[in-house]
Design an enzyme around this catalytic site. Sequence first.
Site, PDB file in Angstrom:
ATOM      1  CB  SER A   1      20.462 141.546 -22.399  1.00 57.29           C
ATOM      2  OG  SER A   1      19.704 142.202 -22.671  1.00 57.29           O
TER       3      SER A   1
ATOM      4  N   GLY B   1      10.818 147.382 -25.901  1.00 55.41           N
ATOM      5  CA  GLY B   1      12.151 148.684 -27.476  1.00 55.41           C
ATOM      6  C   GLY B   1      12.971 148.990 -27.066  1.00 55.41           C
TER       7      GLY B   1
ATOM      8  CG  ASN C   1      18.966 141.256 -29.307  1.00 54.20           C
ATOM      9  OD1 ASN C   1      18.819 140.800 -29.960  1.00 54.20           O
ATOM     10  ND2 ASN C   1      18.188 142.520 -28.797  1.00 54.20           N
TER      11      ASN C   1
ATOM     12  CB  CYS D   1      17.849 143.997 -34.006  1.00 52.61           C
ATOM     13  SG  CYS D   1      18.453 144.051 -32.730  1.00 52.61           S
TER      14      CYS D   1
ATOM     15  N   GLY E   1      16.627 135.653 -16.133  1.00 49.13           N
ATOM     16  CA  GLY E   1      16.274 137.056 -16.923  1.00 49.13           C
ATOM     17  C   GLY E   1      14.996 137.211 -15.572  1.00 49.13           C
TER      18      GLY E   1
HETATM   19  C1  LIG Z   1      11.537 143.363 -20.104  1.00 47.59           C
HETATM   20  C2  LIG Z   1      12.939 142.322 -20.621  1.00 47.59           C
HETATM   21  C3  LIG Z   1      13.742 143.095 -21.369  1.00 47.59           C
HETATM   22  C4  LIG Z   1      14.553 142.733 -22.347  1.00 47.59           C
HETATM   23  N1  LIG Z   1      15.302 143.265 -23.153  1.00 47.59           N
HETATM   24  C5  LIG Z   1      16.329 142.851 -23.404  1.00 47.59           C
HETATM   25  C6  LIG Z   1      16.944 143.622 -24.497  1.00 47.59           C
HETATM   26  O1  LIG Z   1      17.566 144.727 -24.473  1.00 47.59           O
HETATM   27  N2  LIG Z   1      18.399 142.385 -25.010  1.00 47.59           N
HETATM   28  C7  LIG Z   1      18.401 140.870 -25.297  1.00 47.59           C
HETATM   29  O2  LIG Z   1      18.495 140.173 -25.834  1.00 47.59           O
HETATM   30  N3  LIG Z   1      16.819 140.445 -24.120  1.00 47.59           N
HETATM   31  C8  LIG Z   1      16.566 141.001 -23.514  1.00 47.59           C
HETATM   32  N4  LIG Z   1      15.751 140.419 -23.258  1.00 47.59           N
HETATM   33  C9  LIG Z   1      15.655 138.820 -23.215  1.00 47.59           C
HETATM   34  C10 LIG Z   1      16.162 138.250 -22.112  1.00 47.59           C
HETATM   35  O3  LIG Z   1      17.909 139.070 -22.359  1.00 47.59           O
HETATM   36  C11 LIG Z   1      15.567 136.826 -22.044  1.00 47.59           C
HETATM   37  O4  LIG Z   1      16.613 136.267 -22.888  1.00 47.59           O
HETATM   38  C12 LIG Z   1      14.494 136.201 -22.388  1.00 47.59           C
HETATM   39  O5  LIG Z   1      13.710 136.924 -21.029  1.00 47.59           O
HETATM   40  C13 LIG Z   1      14.525 134.683 -21.161  1.00 47.59           C
HETATM   41  O6  LIG Z   1      15.158 134.059 -20.435  1.00 47.59           O
HETATM   42  P1  LIG Z   1      14.081 134.604 -18.953  1.00 47.59           P
HETATM   43  O7  LIG Z   1      12.983 133.635 -18.741  1.00 47.59           O
HETATM   44  O8  LIG Z   1      15.440 133.999 -17.578  1.00 47.59           O
HETATM   45  O9  LIG Z   1      13.114 135.970 -18.554  1.00 47.59           O
HETATM   46  C14 LIG Z   1      14.492 141.420 -22.523  1.00 47.59           C
HETATM   47  C15 LIG Z   1      13.945 140.475 -22.015  1.00 47.59           C
HETATM   48  C16 LIG Z   1      12.657 141.063 -20.512  1.00 47.59           C
HETATM   49  C17 LIG Z   1      11.738 139.561 -19.627  1.00 47.59           C
END
Ligand SMILES: Cc1cc2nc3c(=O)[nH]c(=O)nc-3n(C[C@H](O)[C@H](O)[C@H](O)COP(=O)(O)O)c2cc1C
Lengths: 263, 304
Positions: free
Chosen positions: B21, B72, B128, B131, B266
Amino acid sequence: MIIEQCKIIRNDEVAGGIWEMEFSAPEIVSYYTGPGQFLEILLENKWSFTVRRPMSIANVEEKRITIIYKIFGRGTKILSESKIGGILDLLGPLGNVFSGWKEKYVPILVGGGVGLAPILNLFKECQKYKIHSNLILGARTGREHFIDHDPSNGIFLTTDDGTLGTSGTVIPTLENVFSVVDNPMVYACGPLPMLKAVQDFVIQNKIPAQLSVESYMGCGTGLCQGCVIKKRNIKAKAHSYHERYSLVCMDGPVYSADEVCFD
Amino acid sequence: MTDFRIQIGNIEFKNPIFTASGTFGYGNDVPDFVDVSKLGGIVTKSITLHPREGNPPPRIVETPSGMINSIGLANVGVDHYMREMVPSYSTIGTKIIMNIAGSTLDEYIEIIRKVESISSDIAGYEINISCPNVKKGGMEFGVDRSLTAELTRTLRTLTDRLLIVKLSPNVTDIAAIAVAAEESGANAVSAINTVVGMSINPMSWKSNIYTVFGGLSGPATKPIGLAAVQKIFHSVKIPIIGIGGITNSLDVIEYFLAGASAVQLGTVNYQDPSAGEKMIDELETYCKDVSIDSISSLVGKVKN
Ligand SMILES: Cc1cc2nc3c(=O)[nH]c(=O)nc-3n(C[C@H](O)[C@H](O)[C@H](O)COP(=O)(O)O)c2cc1C
Ligand SMILES: Cc1cc2nc3c(=O)[nH]c(=O)nc-3n(C[C@H](O)[C@H](O)[C@H](O)COP(=O)(O)OP(=O)(O)OC[C@H]3O[C@@H](n4cnc5c(N)ncnc54)[C@H](O)[C@@H]3O)c2cc1C
């Protein structure tokens, strides 16, 4: 847009701390639409440099692309140490382009520091189309410039310390050029204080203008939603999306001067 | 040929590589050169009841082997999402998991009610829970067992689709939260969301992120994610989707060995949005080389 492994053809310091690099990028060139667009560079040892570095396209010649970059920190330092024949992982072309310059307007191009690249690109493009434009380039000091001060051909250099061209910022020169040009359109890219000053000037004088802006970028593809810039004169609503902020990588980097807010 | 299919609840995914996500848009807005149909699944950006602008910049900063973000929850809102994005899913060629976020229990309920009121190709929801709950004084749903249980139990009554609870690592006992989700009817848990982090500019003395704190992601967090998955694996029976710092197929194998049945990618998508496709090919090579018949046979097989 595409990711391409591009061979480095040239990498030289063209002025104090300012470098020019050329590489072969046939696939990226095939998608290129004009001055204003940029690339995202993934540096070697990629998890020491998680985010790609955005760099504007400074010239496209057949299947080759040139960038002009300033050593700013770790990544651009490494870039300057890249060897000819080496391979760079590039994502691009990204973003929108300067517009209107082929139409009735007389372009006044203003660039400085890291903002030289897209402005020089537009300058060359104007020459290619035999469109007369005026070029104003600013720098802190003379050794940061690498083209000649040539007012009779519409090329004006300024330096903060007066060591080359006109002493001071680009703004007094912009005022002078503006006063003798009919139907001008200003195109600017450069450091934040310069962009702000140009924005103030064009708004006060009701001159149409386009600014190429920078923001800290995460991906260049709209996926991370990181590189936002505040919009100007927005009507605050309780709930909105992309009305208060604009995504520079997708909706920019070129904006009309009355669209964006630098505070 | 290795069997890469995996099962979560009553849904079969063609392979265990999903995108995480917030790192892959809504699935239909990714660059053209990406073949999303190769992915096992796509988890959408967090979608909220109303559209959200997100936080003021700066929203992101690079950190050693990772990055910090504070976007955000910028997103189009559920109504626009259903009108403009969901119809494209009928031909997208992979499974879509809609990630939802709310600041009250009622907001989560209302989002799911809206989605359930139309027919769509959404395979399930990822909740999620990182929050802040405005009614509970801003305490995050995800740090509290009973809030997690109440949220999961309530949403379970509203849908037969997959319900995946996405866990935060910023808690004292992540396995206990996972148990609360399992007992309340979740089909799976995913872990981890980002780790609270901070980065300071030593020249200006300012935080590099507008909201001061942000969420750390990328390879820097992989050991934290692996430990979380292993702890959860010893506490629940439902599948675990491993997340955190995955950049290549061997990282995927590590997550499987720790107890994951699928993974999400991610931050790697920011360097290359087609990283998932490439990882699936790499994974095939790995499994052939070490003669693995079924990827699922690796789950939890770490030797201690
Ligand atoms: C820029 C950014 C935005 C993210 N937005 C969300 C989000 O809207 N909802 C959510 O559940 N996780 C969000 N995440 C978390 C990712 O889904 C993931 O759990 C996290 O980045 C760890 O994985 P990674 O190390 O492969 O990036 C976001 C991560 C990043 C870097
Ligand atoms: C659309 C766009 C076009 C650009 N075009 C050019 C160009 O043609 N020539 C040029 O010299 N520079 C250009 N820049 C700026 C250039 O991207 C940064 O100077 C470069 O990323 C710095 O990298 P670094 O590793 O040397 O700096 P770091 O050591 O990482 O950091 C130093 C500073 O560089 C800036 N920076 C770092 N990472 C990023 C990032 N991902 N996005 C934006 N800024 C960052 C920040 O202000 C940071 O504080 C452009 C930026 C944008 C957004």
